[in-house]
Design a protein around this motif. Sequence first.
Motif, short mmCIF file in Angstrom:
data_model
loop_
_atom_site.label_atom_id
_atom_site.label_comp_id
_atom_site.label_asym_id
_atom_site.label_seq_id
_atom_site.Cartn_x
_atom_site.Cartn_y
_atom_site.Cartn_z
N UNK A 85 -16.35 38.94 16.75
CA UNK A 85 -15.18 38.78 17.62
C UNK A 85 -13.89 39.00 16.83
N UNK A 86 -12.84 39.45 17.50
CA UNK A 86 -11.59 39.68 16.78
C UNK A 86 -11.01 38.36 16.27
N UNK A 87 -10.31 38.41 15.16
CA UNK A 87 -9.73 37.17 14.63
C UNK A 87 -8.67 36.64 15.60
N UNK A 88 -8.55 35.33 15.69
CA UNK A 88 -7.55 34.78 16.62
C UNK A 88 -6.14 35.12 16.15
#
Length: 80
Positions: A41-44
């Motif tokens: 998942x993309x980093x927050x």
Amino acid sequence: MPRRLPETNLAQAIGWIWLGLLLAGLTGWAAYRYWRRRHPPPPPAPQRSYSQQLEARLNKGQGAGKRKRSRPSKSGPRSR
């Protein structure tokens, strides 16, 4: 009362169905894990400071503007 065993062919068919479902589930789970490892998942997004959040909130309300409701005409009560 003697205990009856299910028919051998029926028992084998049910066993093969359960085994197939179990293998399909394990294969799906392994495929998902394999795919997830290669597509993390993309980093927050970094959290903005309070002043930046407040500025964005205030700017969001300014563009819309308040709309005034039109008043109903004063022609008296409605007839039915």
